[in-house]
Design a protein around this motif. Structure first.
Motif, PDB file in Angstrom:
ATOM      1  N   LEU A   1      -8.277 -22.317  50.587  1.00  0.00           N
ATOM      2  CA  LEU A   1      -6.825 -22.657  51.337  1.00  0.00           C
ATOM      3  C   LEU A   1      -6.791 -22.015  52.800  1.00  0.00           C
ATOM      4  O   LEU A   1      -6.441 -22.783  53.098  1.00  0.00           O
ATOM      5  CB  LEU A   1      -5.900 -22.198  49.715  1.00  0.00           C
ATOM      6  CG  LEU A   1      -5.596 -22.277  48.660  1.00  0.00           C
ATOM      7  CD1 LEU A   1      -5.109 -21.612  48.194  1.00  0.00           C
ATOM      8  CD2 LEU A   1      -4.729 -23.487  49.097  1.00  0.00           C
TER       9      LEU A   1
ATOM     10  N   ASN B   1      -8.230 -25.552  54.456  1.00  0.00           N
ATOM     11  CA  ASN B   1      -6.893 -26.745  53.863  1.00  0.00           C
ATOM     12  C   ASN B   1      -5.956 -26.495  55.093  1.00  0.00           C
ATOM     13  O   ASN B   1      -5.411 -27.392  55.708  1.00  0.00           O
ATOM     14  CB  ASN B   1      -6.989 -27.200  52.644  1.00  0.00           C
ATOM     15  CG  ASN B   1      -7.752 -27.527  52.092  1.00  0.00           C
ATOM     16  OD1 ASN B   1      -8.025 -29.168  52.129  1.00  0.00           O
ATOM     17  ND2 ASN B   1      -8.215 -26.549  51.720  1.00  0.00           N
ATOM     18  N   GLN B   2      -5.507 -25.572  54.820  1.00  0.00           N
ATOM     19  CA  GLN B   2      -3.957 -25.186  55.809  1.00  0.00           C
ATOM     20  C   GLN B   2      -4.264 -25.078  56.511  1.00  0.00           C
ATOM     21  O   GLN B   2      -3.646 -25.937  57.558  1.00  0.00           O
ATOM     22  CB  GLN B   2      -3.511 -23.697  55.639  1.00  0.00           C
ATOM     23  CG  GLN B   2      -2.574 -23.581  56.073  1.00  0.00           C
ATOM     24  CD  GLN B   2      -2.233 -21.617  55.671  1.00  0.00           C
ATOM     25  OE1 GLN B   2      -3.141 -20.787  56.752  1.00  0.00           O
ATOM     26  NE2 GLN B   2      -1.008 -21.298  55.276  1.00  0.00           N
TER      27      GLN B   2
ATOM     28  N   ALA C   1      -2.557 -29.230  58.794  1.00  0.00           N
ATOM     29  CA  ALA C   1      -1.675 -28.792  59.950  1.00  0.00           C
ATOM     30  C   ALA C   1      -2.020 -29.490  61.085  1.00  0.00           C
ATOM     31  O   ALA C   1      -1.258 -30.358  62.175  1.00  0.00           O
ATOM     32  CB  ALA C   1      -1.835 -26.750  60.308  1.00  0.00           C
TER      33      ALA C   1
ATOM     34  N   LYS D   1       1.618 -28.616  52.484  1.00  0.00           N
ATOM     35  CA  LYS D   1       1.171 -27.645  53.507  1.00  0.00           C
ATOM     36  C   LYS D   1       2.455 -26.695  53.016  1.00  0.00           C
ATOM     37  O   LYS D   1       2.245 -25.274  53.449  1.00  0.00           O
ATOM     38  CB  LYS D   1       1.796 -28.341  54.680  1.00  0.00           C
ATOM     39  CG  LYS D   1       1.883 -27.311  55.634  1.00  0.00           C
ATOM     40  CD  LYS D   1       0.348 -25.977  56.429  1.00  0.00           C
ATOM     41  CE  LYS D   1       0.005 -25.866  57.397  1.00  0.00           C
ATOM     42  NZ  LYS D   1       1.683 -24.536  57.988  1.00  0.00           N
ATOM     43  N   GLU D   2       3.720 -26.375  52.206  1.00  0.00           N
ATOM     44  CA  GLU D   2       4.510 -25.985  51.984  1.00  0.00           C
ATOM     45  C   GLU D   2       3.689 -24.829  50.553  1.00  0.00           C
ATOM     46  O   GLU D   2       3.532 -23.811  50.413  1.00  0.00           O
ATOM     47  CB  GLU D   2       5.818 -25.740  51.696  1.00  0.00           C
ATOM     48  CG  GLU D   2       6.472 -26.384  53.041  1.00  0.00           C
ATOM     49  CD  GLU D   2       7.786 -27.014  53.074  1.00  0.00           C
ATOM     50  OE1 GLU D   2       8.284 -26.792  51.564  1.00  0.00           O
ATOM     51  OE2 GLU D   2       8.669 -27.618  54.076  1.00  0.00           O
TER      52      GLU D   2
ATOM     53  N   ILE E   1       0.701 -24.874  50.568  1.00  0.00           N
ATOM     54  CA  ILE E   1      -0.692 -24.244  50.293  1.00  0.00           C
ATOM     55  C   ILE E   1      -0.219 -23.255  51.206  1.00  0.00           C
ATOM     56  O   ILE E   1      -0.958 -21.697  51.027  1.00  0.00           O
ATOM     57  CB  ILE E   1      -1.365 -25.501  51.041  1.00  0.00           C
ATOM     58  CG1 ILE E   1      -1.663 -26.395  50.319  1.00  0.00           C
ATOM     59  CG2 ILE E   1      -2.416 -23.915  52.313  1.00  0.00           C
ATOM     60  CD1 ILE E   1      -2.442 -27.104  51.446  1.00  0.00           C
ATOM     61  N   ASP E   2       0.609 -23.076  52.124  1.00  0.00           N
ATOM     62  CA  ASP E   2       1.070 -21.706  52.820  1.00  0.00           C
ATOM     63  C   ASP E   2       1.990 -20.644  51.721  1.00  0.00           C
ATOM     64  O   ASP E   2       1.716 -19.779  51.588  1.00  0.00           O
ATOM     65  CB  ASP E   2       2.634 -22.103  53.421  1.00  0.00           C
ATOM     66  CG  ASP E   2       2.072 -22.651  54.814  1.00  0.00           C
ATOM     67  OD1 ASP E   2       0.378 -23.025  55.240  1.00  0.00           O
ATOM     68  OD2 ASP E   2       2.789 -23.758  55.212  1.00  0.00           O
TER      69      ASP E   2
ATOM     70  N   VAL F   1      -1.618 -19.476  50.759  1.00  0.00           N
ATOM     71  CA  VAL F   1      -2.133 -18.245  51.445  1.00  0.00           C
ATOM     72  C   VAL F   1      -1.092 -16.922  51.576  1.00  0.00           C
ATOM     73  O   VAL F   1      -1.867 -15.780  51.590  1.00  0.00           O
ATOM     74  CB  VAL F   1      -2.148 -18.699  52.467  1.00  0.00           C
ATOM     75  CG1 VAL F   1      -2.910 -17.804  53.849  1.00  0.00           C
ATOM     76  CG2 VAL F   1      -3.162 -20.255  52.642  1.00  0.00           C
TER      77      VAL F   1
ATOM     78  N   GLY G   1      -5.467 -17.023  49.954  1.00  0.00           N
ATOM     79  CA  GLY G   1      -6.547 -17.345  51.347  1.00  0.00           C
ATOM     80  C   GLY G   1      -7.738 -18.486  50.710  1.00  0.00           C
ATOM     81  O   GLY G   1      -8.090 -18.872  51.495  1.00  0.00           O
TER      82      GLY G   1
END
Length: 291
Positions: free
Chosen positions: A236, A239-240, A244, A264-265, A267-268, A271, A276
């Motif tokens: 993750l 990928n984050q 980005a 993205k949100e 994934i965030d 993490v 992560g």
């Protein structure tokens, strides 16, 4: 045993309903049709269909009744208005909707002593009745066995079980995946054009990359079902960072990252929760319903 084609009824004559009726007519089945706008039946009547003045009259004309209306609300409204004709019929509802809609209508049909099958069609209307068409069914096993031959005229049929909502469960999930893919494609073409690459030039390379990526979906599926997201490959955090970079590049080209930001949100979130090092598949945990 008589081999005379049995009468069928089609309720709703949009693109799908017309294709259903045409298929049954082509195969010699006496076909009764009904639509709120009677003019839509004219071409079918010219080919031998019988028009009905009301939905109840159409339903009374045959034991097998196929429903192809705009949405679940329309299906409920039309059938409720013809409730007196439902008893003893087999309702095959091909109206798009969710599992809850299918289960509720199945319960309603049972209360009115009718059998219910929900169907999800995987075809464009012009391929109905050909080998390119397939339909998933769920609901009454007895109804599916009884009418399997007739339903088979529409395309390859697969019975998924007696839970009336199961076919819809597959359907809306598959369509969600399709629209996600299309959203990604449209974003990709906008970015490509901003960089001076035409959509036509980009697409063969994009299709090749996506095709090579498809096996990863089966790996992710196993991780999701097993709840084990450990990985030694693309985690993750990686990928984050990668996403980005893509979002930044998109915005720098004047292309809003509206299709990428939600991913993205998610994934965030994972993490930030300390996952992560987990596989990208763990994002599904942010999409699960609250217990």
């Amino acid at each position: 045993m008589s081999t005379t084609p049995e009468p069928v009824t089609v309720i709703g004559l949009g693109n799908l309903g017309r294709a259903l009726a045409e298929t049954f007519l082509r195969n010699g089945h006496p076909t009764t049709v009904w639509n709120r706008s009677p003019a839509k039946a004219e071409a079918l009547v010219a080919r031998g269909a019988t028009p009905a003045a009301t939905a109840a009259e159409a339903i009374a004309a045959g034991e097998l009744v196929l429903v192809a209306l705009l949405d679940p609300a329309a299906a409920r409204e039309v059938l409720a208005g013809a409730a007196e004709a439902i008893r003893g019929r087999v309702l095959v509802n091909l109206t798009s909707g969710g599992p809850k809609d299918a289960r509720e209508l199945a319960d309603w049909a049972a209360e009115h002593e009718a059998q219910y099958l929900h169907g999800a069609v995987y075809a464009v209307p012009q391929t109905i009745g050909t080998i390119e068409s397939s339909v998933n069914y769920s609901g009454s096993a007895e109804a599916h066995r009884r009418w399997q031959t007739q339903l088979g005229l529409l395309g390859k049929g697969t019975f998924l079980g007696t839970d009336a909502g199961r076919a819809s469960g597959y359907d809306v999930a598959i369509l969600a995946g399709m629209y996600g893919m299309l959203g990604g494609f449209l974003h990709a073409t906008a970015m490509a054009q901003a960089a001076g690459v035409s959509a036509t030039e980009l697409t063969p390379m994009l299709v090749s990359w996506l095709t090579d990526s498809f096996p990863a979906l089966s790996t992710f599926a196993k991780e999701i079902d097993n709840g084990d997201y450990s990985t030694e490959e693309s985690n993750l955090v990686m990928n984050q960072a990668g996403l980005a970079t893509i979002i930044q590049a998109s915005q720098a080209q004047g292309v809003p990252a509206v299709t990428l930001n939600p991913v993205k949100e998610l994934i965030d979130q994972q993490v930030a929760a300390g996952h992560g090092a987990a596989s990208l598949a763990r994002v599904v945990e942010s999409l699960r319903s609250e217990p």
